[in-house]
Design a protein around this motif. Sequence first.
Motif, short mmCIF file in Angstrom:
data_model
loop_
_atom_site.label_atom_id
_atom_site.label_comp_id
_atom_site.label_asym_id
_atom_site.label_seq_id
_atom_site.Cartn_x
_atom_site.Cartn_y
_atom_site.Cartn_z
N ARG A 1 4.20 5.59 -5.55
CA ARG A 1 4.05 5.40 -7.17
C ARG A 1 3.16 6.46 -7.55
O ARG A 1 3.28 7.31 -8.55
CB ARG A 1 3.87 4.12 -7.67
CG ARG A 1 5.03 3.16 -7.53
CD ARG A 1 4.79 2.06 -8.19
NE ARG A 1 3.69 1.24 -8.39
CZ ARG A 1 3.35 0.26 -7.61
NH1 ARG A 1 4.28 -0.11 -7.01
NH2 ARG A 1 2.30 -0.16 -7.52
N ARG A 2 1.90 6.51 -6.79
CA ARG A 2 0.85 7.41 -7.61
C ARG A 2 1.17 8.86 -7.09
O ARG A 2 0.93 9.75 -8.06
CB ARG A 2 -0.60 7.15 -6.65
CG ARG A 2 -1.21 6.21 -7.11
CD ARG A 2 -2.62 6.12 -6.47
NE ARG A 2 -2.75 6.12 -5.39
CZ ARG A 2 -2.97 4.97 -4.44
NH1 ARG A 2 -2.99 3.84 -4.90
NH2 ARG A 2 -2.92 5.29 -3.22
N GLU A 3 1.70 9.17 -5.93
CA GLU A 3 2.39 10.56 -5.69
C GLU A 3 3.39 10.91 -6.86
O GLU A 3 3.52 12.06 -7.06
CB GLU A 3 2.68 10.88 -4.49
CG GLU A 3 1.83 10.49 -3.33
CD GLU A 3 2.31 10.58 -1.88
OE1 GLU A 3 3.68 10.73 -1.60
OE2 GLU A 3 1.38 10.38 -1.14
N THR B 1 1.68 17.01 -7.96
CA THR B 1 2.97 16.92 -6.43
C THR B 1 4.13 17.75 -6.88
O THR B 1 4.64 17.45 -7.97
CB THR B 1 2.77 15.72 -6.05
OG1 THR B 1 3.58 14.60 -7.36
CG2 THR B 1 1.60 14.79 -5.63
N ALA C 1 3.85 9.87 -9.74
CA ALA C 1 3.02 10.02 -11.13
C ALA C 1 2.21 11.17 -11.26
O ALA C 1 1.77 11.58 -12.37
CB ALA C 1 2.49 8.64 -11.49
N ASN C 2 1.68 11.69 -10.17
CA ASN C 2 0.73 12.79 -10.18
C ASN C 2 1.45 14.05 -10.39
O ASN C 2 2.15 14.45 -9.58
CB ASN C 2 0.19 13.03 -8.82
CG ASN C 2 -1.00 13.97 -8.71
OD1 ASN C 2 -1.07 14.56 -9.68
ND2 ASN C 2 -1.65 13.83 -7.80
N SER D 1 0.63 -1.18 -0.05
CA SER D 1 0.00 0.00 0.00
C SER D 1 1.02 1.23 0.09
O SER D 1 0.64 2.09 -0.71
CB SER D 1 -0.97 -0.13 1.21
OG SER D 1 -1.53 1.02 1.28
N GLU E 1 4.06 1.40 -1.12
CA GLU E 1 4.62 1.48 -2.25
C GLU E 1 3.60 2.22 -3.47
O GLU E 1 3.99 3.11 -4.36
CB GLU E 1 5.23 0.15 -2.87
CG GLU E 1 5.98 0.31 -3.97
CD GLU E 1 6.24 -1.41 -4.19
OE1 GLU E 1 6.47 -1.62 -5.30
OE2 GLU E 1 6.73 -2.02 -3.50
N ARG E 2 2.50 1.63 -3.56
CA ARG E 2 1.38 1.99 -4.52
C ARG E 2 1.32 3.61 -4.34
O ARG E 2 1.16 4.33 -5.26
CB ARG E 2 0.10 1.32 -4.41
CG ARG E 2 0.13 -0.03 -4.76
CD ARG E 2 -1.24 -0.56 -5.14
NE ARG E 2 -2.04 -0.65 -3.81
CZ ARG E 2 -2.11 -1.78 -3.03
NH1 ARG E 2 -0.97 -2.65 -3.33
NH2 ARG E 2 -2.79 -1.65 -1.91
N ARG E 3 1.05 3.99 -3.05
CA ARG E 3 0.73 5.52 -2.61
C ARG E 3 2.01 6.31 -3.01
O ARG E 3 1.83 7.38 -3.74
CB ARG E 3 0.61 5.74 -1.08
CG ARG E 3 0.02 6.90 -0.87
CD ARG E 3 -0.28 6.97 0.75
NE ARG E 3 0.43 6.09 1.62
CZ ARG E 3 -0.06 5.19 2.11
NH1 ARG E 3 -1.16 4.56 1.79
NH2 ARG E 3 0.66 4.45 3.01
#
Length: 69
Positions: free
Chosen positions: A54-56, A62, A58-59, A48, A50-52
């Motif tokens: 990666r999302r940050e 940010t 890729a956003n 979880s 790691e996914r968070r």
Amino acid sequence: MMTDYDLPVWFWDPETTDEDRSDWMTQERCRRQAMRQQTAYRRRMEQSAERRARREAANPATVAVEEYR
């Protein structure tokens, strides 16, 4: 009071009972123990995080905090 727990905001609310505080402390100790061991909970929490991350990353909205230090 010095503690290594990251106490929630509601912890010292006058309406919070001793039982609520005790339940939270018990759950927090169990969570910490599970994170120290190779459990399914630890793997889910690491995935979880790691996914968070990666999302940050890729956003496009940010901004890296390091740029402001």
